[in-house]
Enzyme design. Sequence first.
Site, mmCIF file in Angstrom:
data_model
loop_
_atom_site.group_PDB
_atom_site.id
_atom_site.type_symbol
_atom_site.label_atom_id
_atom_site.label_comp_id
_atom_site.label_asym_id
_atom_site.label_seq_id
_atom_site.Cartn_x
_atom_site.Cartn_y
_atom_site.Cartn_z
ATOM 1 N N TYR A 181 -8.049 2.065 6.255
ATOM 2 C CA TYR A 181 -8.824 2.458 5.084
ATOM 3 C C TYR A 181 -10.300 2.146 5.309
ATOM 4 C CZ TYR A 181 -4.462 3.224 2.563
ATOM 5 O OH TYR A 181 -3.233 3.700 2.164
ATOM 6 N N GLU B 96 4.858 10.563 4.077
ATOM 7 C CA GLU B 96 4.310 9.282 3.651
ATOM 8 C C GLU B 96 4.290 9.230 2.126
ATOM 9 O OE1 GLU B 96 3.822 6.086 3.966
ATOM 10 O OE2 GLU B 96 2.305 6.167 5.546
ATOM 11 N N ASP C 32 4.412 0.770 4.190
ATOM 12 C CA ASP C 32 4.259 -0.462 4.958
ATOM 13 C C ASP C 32 4.138 -1.634 3.980
ATOM 14 O OD1 ASP C 32 1.832 0.042 3.835
ATOM 15 O OD2 ASP C 32 0.693 0.125 5.703
ATOM 16 N N ASP D 125 0.800 -1.220 0.000
ATOM 17 C CA ASP D 125 0.000 0.000 0.000
ATOM 18 C C ASP D 125 0.836 1.275 0.000
ATOM 19 O OD1 ASP D 125 -2.149 1.894 0.732
ATOM 20 O OD2 ASP D 125 -1.204 1.782 2.695
#
Length: 792
Positions: A218, A429, A69, A66
């Site tokens: 999510y 991120e 991670d 994703d």
Amino acid sequence: MVGRVQEAQAAVTDYNYAEALQKSILFYEAQRSGKLPENNRLNWRGDSGLQDGMDVGHDLTGGWYDAGDHVKFGLPMAYSATMLAWSVYEYREAYEQTGQLEYMLDNIKWATDYFIKAHTGPNEFYGQVGNGTLDHNWWGPAEVMPMPRPAYKIDAQHPGSDLAAGTAAALAAASIIFEETDAAYSQLLLQHAKELYQFADTYRGKYSDSITDARDYYNSWSGYEDELMWGAVWLYLATEDENYLNKARSVGENILSWGYEWAHNWDDVHKGAQLLMARITNDHRYIQAVENHLDYWSVGVNGRRITYTPGGLAYLDQWGALRYASTTAYLAFVYSDWVQDPAKQQRYRDFATSQILYILGDNPRNSSYVVGFGNNPPQRPHHRTAHGSYADSLDIPSSHRHILYGALVGGPNADDSYEDDVRNYINNEVATDYNAGFTGALAKMYLLYGQGQQPLSNFPQPEPVTEDEIFVEAGINTQGANFTEIKAILNNRSAWPARMGDKLSFKYFVDLSEVYAAGYTANDIRVTTHLNEGAQVSQLQAWDASKHLYYVDIDFTGVEIYPGGQSAHKKEVQFRIAAPAGTNFWNAANDYSYQGLTAQVKKTPYIPVYDGGVLEFGEEPGSQTEPQPDPDPGPGPGPDPDPDPQPVPEGDLIVEYLAADTNPYDNQIKPHFNIVNRGSTAVNLSDLKLRYYFSKDGGQAMNAWIDWAQIGSSHIQSSFTDEYVELSFTSQAGRISPNGESGPIQLRMSKNDWSNFDETNDYSFNPSITSFAPWERVTLYLNGQLVWGIEP
């Protein structure tokens, strides 16, 4: 207050959009899970997640991780694949003209192949692999994940209409773009898309109510109606079946009342669905919905307008601000291509252009927000595998070991400030959905402003391995008249790619000449262990019995040593080699592996390491030519001796040299150095510079690598002039103690095109010196002053 979109300050021609597009596509290859293909373009990525699905009896390998991670979350993966396919649907010519179409299709297929695997029955789909908590509690590379990776599914009893319909959208969109190049695969995608959509429509529910582990990461906040509309639109485009268009209209009636103030994203796809419906139906209600949304982001609507940073970024949310801006820019580009009103065309195109320019560097920081692209790009994205920690730590190493080319980071704060910190998962991120809309926007930027631009040639190049990956650190634990006890730590810090070390071993070599001279044999010497973290430790075995050369084999086969934590990446063993009690002939000083050992544990090349029996690190006895008694180089290639040799300068510092490659005509130069401090005070390595003089034999650019250094390869820097290569040292390199030495520094150089050298007239080259000896044709400088050697 309604305002005007801030004008971009950079010229639209300031950026190479072909290069930016090339790198944004490459990012998805860094996210791949499963067994990588032979054409894998990233030498720091390897196979991973090969047991995914074994817990449920299915092959669920493949797909994308994703973000930074290693969970495979189905909803954002489906969204990202749809967006990428949509960009090919709209701007295929951009990918063709930049030579990126094959790579783009290959990356989309990596996701759609996984979706097909995960669709294990008409009403069954695996929507997640990996547990969020277990995954996020560990910081290391994907190739050596240690945690269980459970698989989670939706089915008729546990529905997930958003996930199933969103995946149907991805498969339907992909079926359109693959029809031209692979009709059979296109039909397979369409078959699965139809089945998944039927499943989604028949058994309705939010996927995060069924796959509850996804809620914290999510969660389906918008519900499933938007995905039902999104999936139906794409199925209509793929099939021209009016039933799908009617389904999209039906679901879309409820969605028309939804707000226009957020953004198209992984959770809420209704804005993109409405844009497609506006084009298909010309329904003024969809047109108004789209224009309200785009006006809110640009000039304002109904007295409301999104917040802008002082530097011109349309700022929706602190978490992934650039993801929202770039995705809205993509929608604005697509709509501007269709709308007939020239003022609206220009408005939406100007807005989209300004946002992409901000991302690429037209911002108050004059910095790119795309890793590996433009000026001052991010260096420390929140990404486990790119960071390459072997210690399960965000702080080790201090810098990333790999460049995550093309990754769009979350972006700045509302005041345009930004923190490039691996710990900052808000600003730094990266994720597959971040790059999804951004990639499509770059394709349009190329078509608008980049005609004639070219992507980088021969990109990406394999990353150089900049540090030792698997090695032994050793020191003298204790010693006596009849024994030596060694403390040895076997390390696995692999990162090109990271890999499991369950077949590692090393050898400790001893010279028993004094044992045999005293009338004893190898059978009289015993090896015992004290602390042992899993190794099988042998008694002495012969290496070259004629020279009384023996070794202890320390074999960790079956013990998992991998770059995944403080205790995981290294194993220790303490072993004693002892002559019979009461004897005093034992002498460790002549032992090959004893060279350079002190009470302080440090890396040593004289204890070679093996992986599955193959030499991985270090040097075996006899792998280098023994010292020559006559220093005269004799006839043959190499520098002629000075007719009137100058004396070696007197001083505290000397440089020892050896020629590790004595062939003057090959394509590499391999001098090794050792800096010795004969003085009474310590010397900081950062104060020193070392020069090796050679001829480039042409105008080619040069490359340099430090293949191994006792002080650490990453602490040594190289630079070239037309006459020499200069080595300098960072502050982390440490210092050389009085009567101490730097230890070996193994330099290797080549030309960019790997053509051959002619070293026969190189000032510093001497093929007769094959073991360390002082050599005055390598110069050393302390704080800029020559302290060793003779300059040409």
